[in-house]
Design a protein around this motif. Structure first.
Motif, PDB file in Angstrom:
ATOM      1  N   LYS A  46       0.809  -1.214   0.000  1.00 14.97           N
ATOM      2  CA  LYS A  46       0.000   0.000   0.000  1.00 14.97           C
ATOM      3  C   LYS A  46       0.842   1.264   0.000  1.00 14.97           C
ATOM      4  CE  LYS A  46      -3.915  -2.109   2.424  1.00 14.97           C
ATOM      5  NZ  LYS A  46      -4.737  -2.097   3.677  1.00 14.97           N
ATOM      6  N   ASN A  47       2.003   1.220   0.634  1.00 17.19           N
ATOM      7  CA  ASN A  47       2.843   2.414   0.710  1.00 17.19           C
ATOM      8  C   ASN A  47       4.309   2.019   0.876  1.00 17.19           C
ATOM      9  OD1 ASN A  47       3.365   2.029   3.622  1.00 17.19           O
ATOM     10  ND2 ASN A  47       1.211   2.606   3.844  1.00 17.19           N
ATOM     11  N   LYS A  48       5.196   2.995   0.862  1.00 13.76           N
ATOM     12  CA  LYS A  48       6.639   2.722   0.914  1.00 13.76           C
ATOM     13  C   LYS A  48       7.059   2.089   2.244  1.00 13.76           C
ATOM     14  CE  LYS A  48       7.649   7.501   2.253  1.00 13.76           C
ATOM     15  NZ  LYS A  48       8.169   8.785   1.777  1.00 13.76           N
ATOM     16  N   PHE A  49       6.316   2.357   3.301  1.00  9.58           N
ATOM     17  CA  PHE A  49       6.666   1.769   4.594  1.00  9.58           C
ATOM     18  C   PHE A  49       6.441   0.254   4.574  1.00  9.58           C
ATOM     19  CE2 PHE A  49       5.409   6.192   5.448  1.00  9.58           C
ATOM     20  CZ  PHE A  49       6.605   6.653   5.974  1.00  9.58           C
ATOM     21  N   GLU A  50       5.428  -0.176   3.850  1.00  6.47           N
ATOM     22  CA  GLU A  50       5.188  -1.608   3.708  1.00  6.47           C
ATOM     23  C   GLU A  50       6.299  -2.270   2.896  1.00  6.47           C
ATOM     24  OE1 GLU A  50       1.330  -2.650   2.345  1.00  6.47           O
ATOM     25  OE2 GLU A  50       0.299  -1.770   4.060  1.00  6.47           O
ATOM     26  N   LEU A  51       6.865  -1.542   1.940  1.00 13.66           N
ATOM     27  CA  LEU A  51       7.982  -2.083   1.158  1.00 13.66           C
ATOM     28  C   LEU A  51       9.172  -2.390   2.063  1.00 13.66           C
ATOM     29  CD1 LEU A  51       7.952   0.137  -2.061  1.00 13.66           C
ATOM     30  CD2 LEU A  51       7.299  -2.261  -1.872  1.00 13.66           C
ATOM     31  N   ILE A  52       9.397  -1.541   3.046  1.00 11.87           N
ATOM     32  CA  ILE A  52      10.495  -1.770   3.985  1.00 11.87           C
ATOM     33  C   ILE A  52      10.207  -2.990   4.858  1.00 11.87           C
ATOM     34  CG2 ILE A  52      11.741  -0.781   5.951  1.00 11.87           C
ATOM     35  CD1 ILE A  52      11.234   1.972   4.526  1.00 11.87           C
ATOM     36  N   ASP A  53       8.951  -3.153   5.265  1.00 15.03           N
ATOM     37  CA  ASP A  53       8.567  -4.324   6.061  1.00 15.03           C
ATOM     38  C   ASP A  53       8.777  -5.620   5.281  1.00 15.03           C
ATOM     39  OD1 ASP A  53       7.844  -2.711   8.173  1.00 15.03           O
ATOM     40  OD2 ASP A  53       5.726  -2.623   7.597  1.00 15.03           O
ATOM     41  N   ILE A  54       8.585  -5.557   3.965  1.00 17.84           N
ATOM     42  CA  ILE A  54       8.732  -6.746   3.109  1.00 17.84           C
ATOM     43  C   ILE A  54      10.157  -7.291   3.180  1.00 17.84           C
ATOM     44  CG2 ILE A  54       8.834  -7.438   0.658  1.00 17.84           C
ATOM     45  CD1 ILE A  54       6.343  -5.553   0.285  1.00 17.84           C
ATOM     46  N   LEU A  55      11.125  -6.417   3.428  1.00 14.38           N
ATOM     47  CA  LEU A  55      12.525  -6.850   3.495  1.00 14.38           C
ATOM     48  C   LEU A  55      12.721  -8.022   4.463  1.00 14.38           C
ATOM     49  CD1 LEU A  55      14.315  -3.373   3.496  1.00 14.38           C
ATOM     50  CD2 LEU A  55      14.640  -5.169   1.792  1.00 14.38           C
ATOM     51  N   ASN A  56      11.976  -8.023   5.547  1.00 10.90           N
ATOM     52  CA  ASN A  56      12.130  -9.065   6.569  1.00 10.90           C
ATOM     53  C   ASN A  56      11.662 -10.435   6.101  1.00 10.90           C
ATOM     54  OD1 ASN A  56      13.094  -7.190   8.509  1.00 10.90           O
ATOM     55  ND2 ASN A  56      10.995  -6.525   8.887  1.00 10.90           N
ATOM     56  N   ASP A  57      10.847 -10.465   5.037  1.00 10.77           N
ATOM     57  CA  ASP A  57      10.283 -11.733   4.573  1.00 10.77           C
ATOM     58  C   ASP A  57      11.051 -12.331   3.393  1.00 10.77           C
ATOM     59  OD1 ASP A  57       8.226 -11.469   6.463  1.00 10.77           O
ATOM     60  OD2 ASP A  57       7.062 -10.212   5.087  1.00 10.77           O
ATOM     61  N   ASN A 141      21.800   3.276   1.421  1.00 13.20           N
ATOM     62  CA  ASN A 141      20.980   2.990   2.593  1.00 13.20           C
ATOM     63  C   ASN A 141      20.082   4.179   2.923  1.00 13.20           C
ATOM     64  OD1 ASN A 141      22.191   0.471   2.862  1.00 13.20           O
ATOM     65  ND2 ASN A 141      23.857   1.307   4.088  1.00 13.20           N
ATOM     66  N   ASN A 142      18.945   3.869   3.508  1.00 13.78           N
ATOM     67  CA  ASN A 142      17.958   4.887   3.851  1.00 13.78           C
ATOM     68  C   ASN A 142      17.718   4.866   5.357  1.00 13.78           C
ATOM     69  OD1 ASN A 142      14.950   5.728   4.333  1.00 13.78           O
ATOM     70  ND2 ASN A 142      15.419   6.506   2.299  1.00 13.78           N
ATOM     71  N   PRO A 143      17.527   6.027   5.988  1.00 19.25           N
ATOM     72  CA  PRO A 143      17.290   6.058   7.445  1.00 19.25           C
ATOM     73  C   PRO A 143      16.092   5.249   7.904  1.00 19.25           C
ATOM     74  CG  PRO A 143      17.792   8.250   6.643  1.00 19.25           C
ATOM     75  CD  PRO A 143      17.627   7.381   5.420  1.00 19.25           C
ATOM     76  N   LEU A 144      15.128   5.008   7.004  1.00 19.45           N
ATOM     77  CA  LEU A 144      13.971   4.194   7.365  1.00 19.45           C
ATOM     78  C   LEU A 144      14.339   2.739   7.605  1.00 19.45           C
ATOM     79  CD1 LEU A 144      11.437   5.613   4.763  1.00 19.45           C
ATOM     80  CD2 LEU A 144      11.124   5.724   7.240  1.00 19.45           C
ATOM     81  N   PHE A 145      15.457   2.294   7.017  1.00 22.65           N
ATOM     82  CA  PHE A 145      15.874   0.905   7.162  1.00 22.65           C
ATOM     83  C   PHE A 145      16.263   0.607   8.604  1.00 22.65           C
ATOM     84  CE2 PHE A 145      17.571   0.471   2.512  1.00 22.65           C
ATOM     85  CZ  PHE A 145      16.275   0.565   2.043  1.00 22.65           C
ATOM     86  N   SER A 146      16.213  -0.645   8.952  1.00 22.63           N
ATOM     87  CA  SER A 146      16.683  -1.065  10.266  1.00 22.63           C
ATOM     88  C   SER A 146      18.199  -0.901  10.357  1.00 22.63           C
ATOM     89  CB  SER A 146      16.305  -2.530  10.519  1.00 22.63           C
ATOM     90  OG  SER A 146      16.897  -3.366   9.530  1.00 22.63           O
ATOM     91  N   ILE A 147      18.711  -0.917  11.558  1.00 28.31           N
ATOM     92  CA  ILE A 147      20.141  -0.702  11.772  1.00 28.31           C
ATOM     93  C   ILE A 147      20.983  -1.765  11.087  1.00 28.31           C
ATOM     94  CG2 ILE A 147      21.950  -0.641  13.560  1.00 28.31           C
ATOM     95  CD1 ILE A 147      19.810   0.701  15.384  1.00 28.31           C
ATOM     96  N   ASP A 148      20.506  -3.011  11.081  1.00 29.16           N
ATOM     97  CA  ASP A 148      21.277  -4.093  10.446  1.00 29.16           C
ATOM     98  C   ASP A 148      21.336  -3.954   8.933  1.00 29.16           C
ATOM     99  OD1 ASP A 148      18.447  -4.806  10.567  1.00 29.16           O
ATOM    100  OD2 ASP A 148      19.049  -6.701   9.676  1.00 29.16           O
ATOM    101  N   LEU A 149      20.481  -3.095   8.357  1.00 26.77           N
ATOM    102  CA  LEU A 149      20.518  -2.825   6.919  1.00 26.77           C
ATOM    103  C   LEU A 149      21.125  -1.460   6.621  1.00 26.77           C
ATOM    104  CD1 LEU A 149      17.058  -4.266   5.798  1.00 26.77           C
ATOM    105  CD2 LEU A 149      19.314  -5.149   5.203  1.00 26.77           C
ATOM    106  N   GLY A 150      21.801  -0.875   7.602  1.00 26.24           N
ATOM    107  CA  GLY A 150      22.488   0.396   7.383  1.00 26.24           C
ATOM    108  C   GLY A 150      21.642   1.624   7.608  1.00 26.24           C
TER     109      GLY A 150
END
Length: 202
Positions: A46-57, A141-150
């Motif tokens: 639905k939005n860019k924040f969901e794209l970041i959540d997808i990284l975990n899967d 890397n983007n600040p929205l990413f988790s720390i382990d992804l930079g």
């Protein structure tokens, strides 16, 4: 499908049209690659924040690939949305927060330039733990990413590309001038909107 933010070029003191088009091509190419990946993997969002959540899967291989193209897209999207081709001044709640943090706007400019003039990557103003912070991210890397992804698990407010391709045609090695001119061509309406949305959603 993600769409390109369309910013129209006009003559200015920040970027030549050739330099602008180099940046825009990278932005456009990353969008095509990102949409192709999402289509291939049948990823619905639905939005860019969901794209970041997808990284975990994703698998480790897909995660590395996807985080890179997502970072290229997100960073350029933030960059193009927070620049404009006419001078305007900082205002509103973001201005008040800058003054609260740096005492005056000139101190903010000094710290912004000092932090980034010798760095190759991305420069950011973010909001973290109720504070404004000037931070750097390497590569794409983007600040929205988790720390382990930079990243920093933080919301970006202002973004500048510090890679050589973003300024060298116009400025050669004079990155300080590039930074100064960037600060004169910020779309503060966009930055204020980001800050207001962040406050409302916290």
């Amino acid at each position: 499908m993600i769409k390109l933010f369309n910013i129209n070029y006009k003559k200015n003191n920040f970027l030549s049209e050739k330099q602008f088009l180099i940046q825009k091509k990278i932005y456009n190419d990353s969008l095509i690659e990102l949409n192709n990946f999402l289509f291939k993997k049948n990823i619905i969002f639905k939005n860019k924040f969901e794209l970041i959540d997808i990284l975990n899967d994703l698998s480790e291989f897909d995660k590395n690939y996807f985080s890179n193209i997502l970072g290229i897209y997100l960073n350029h999207d933030y960059f193009f949305k927070n620049i404009c081709f006419n001078k305007n001044i900082c205002f509103g709640e973001i201005y008040n927060k800058i003054i609260e943090t740096y005492n005056n706007y000139d101190n903010f400019k000094f710290n912004f330039i000092k932090n980034f003039e010798n760095f190759n990557g991305w420069g950011w103003l973010i909001y973290n733990n109720n504070k404004l912070c000037i931070i750097k991210t390497f590569e794409n890397n983007n600040p929205l990413f988790s720390i382990d992804l930079g990243g920093f698990n933080s919301i970006p407010l202002l973004c500048i590309d510090l890679h050589e391709h973003s300024y060298y045609l116009d400025y050669l090695n004079n990155k300080k001038k590039y930074l100064n001119n960037f600060l004169e061509n910020i779309n503060w309406y966009e930055v204020e909107n980001r800050f207001q949305n962040l406050i409302l959603n916290n």
